[in-house]
Design an enzyme around this catalytic site. Structure first.
Site, PDB file in Angstrom:
ATOM      1  N   ASP A  83      10.551  -5.056   0.542  1.00 11.26           N
ATOM      2  CA  ASP A  83      11.170  -3.781   0.890  1.00 11.26           C
ATOM      3  C   ASP A  83      10.391  -2.667   0.198  1.00 11.26           C
ATOM      4  O   ASP A  83       9.966  -2.826  -0.947  1.00 11.26           O
ATOM      5  CB  ASP A  83      12.629  -3.723   0.466  1.00 11.26           C
ATOM      6  CG  ASP A  83      13.341  -2.524   1.078  1.00 11.26           C
ATOM      7  OD1 ASP A  83      13.848  -2.658   2.202  1.00 11.26           O
ATOM      8  OD2 ASP A  83      13.361  -1.457   0.441  1.00 11.26           O
ATOM      9  N   SER A  84      10.204  -1.558   0.892  1.00 13.79           N
ATOM     10  CA  SER A  84       9.405  -0.458   0.358  1.00 13.79           C
ATOM     11  C   SER A  84      10.162   0.859   0.409  1.00 13.79           C
ATOM     12  O   SER A  84      10.914   1.121   1.345  1.00 13.79           O
ATOM     13  CB  SER A  84       8.098  -0.312   1.157  1.00 13.79           C
ATOM     14  OG  SER A  84       7.316  -1.481   1.097  1.00 13.79           O
TER      15      SER A  84
END
Length: 227
Positions: A83-84
């Site tokens: 996840d970013s």
């Protein structure tokens, strides 16, 4: 070969693994990211790690409930989740979703240094025959799970108003963290990176390899057979 599941629908993450010789099966986690974000009190970087772990665990539960035929009969399966989020001025900037929000994001970040955080979680699952049913973790099929974050500094460019409107018209920034991606139209609007560019794309291969190795697996065993 050890089968790999990517707990993400991100084309960029899949392409990163494919280019590295890994052909993952895609299982989308369907985690409620906004609910996790709403109750989280840590740093932006730590939030990406928490989200990646939540996605990995959700996919693990789905595999346990209804194992895909492609994964049955394998002694070991590796699940990878990521996840970013872009951080600017201490605030998380996720996927803007709309043209209006994209304009607001760019008014804040244009010409500024930002931090792109990517959280990674890698889990190792084992078949029942390979597990010790005396422990709750192994009985659940989860042999090991570990998370790690990587961060890259990103200097955002300053597109003209006309360039920004043309970029918005592509709709590319709507569904990417920070309202831009370096592997598409938005790459022309990033002036400099300080760190691993794969982190910005959503999955740092060095970090994933370290996690896999730390759990006692041989990275080349994840590579798909040629031909």
């Amino acid at each position: 070969m050890i089968p790999v599941v990517l707990a993400s629908q991100s084309p960029a993450r899949r392409q990163i693994l494919t280019a590295a010789g890994i052909d993952p099966q895609i299982i989308v986690s369907e985690v409620d990211e906004r609910a996790i974000e709403a109750g989280f009190t840590g740093s932006v970087g730590d939030l990406t790690t928490a989200l990646s772990e939540a996605k990995a665990r959700a996919v693990i539960d789905r595999i346990r409930r209804c194992p895909p035929p492609e994964l049955t009969g394998n002694g070991t399966v590796v699940v990878i989740a990521g996840d970013s989020l872009l951080e600017h001025a201490g605030q998380a900037i996720g996927k803007p979703g709309t043209a209006e929000r994209t304009r607001a994001v760019w008014s804040e970040i244009a010409g500024q240094w930002t931090q792109l955080h990517t959280g990674h979680t890698v889990a190792v699952l084992t078949d029942a025959d390979d597990r010790d049913a005396s422990t709750e973790t192994s009985a659940a099929g989860l042999s090991a799970i570990r998370s790690r974050r990587s961060t890259t500094s990103v200097l955002i460019g300053s597109p003209s108003p006309e360039e920004l409107e043309a970029y918005i018209a592509t709709e590319e920034p709507f569904q990417v963290a920070g309202a831009l991606t370096i592997d598409g139209y938005g790459g022309a609007f990033v002036d400099r990176l300080d760190g691993d560019h794969l982190t910005v794309l959503g999955l740092s291969l060095p970090v994933v390899r370290e996690l896999v190795t730390d759990m006692g697996l041989f990275w080349p065993d994840l590579w798909s057979p040629k031909g």
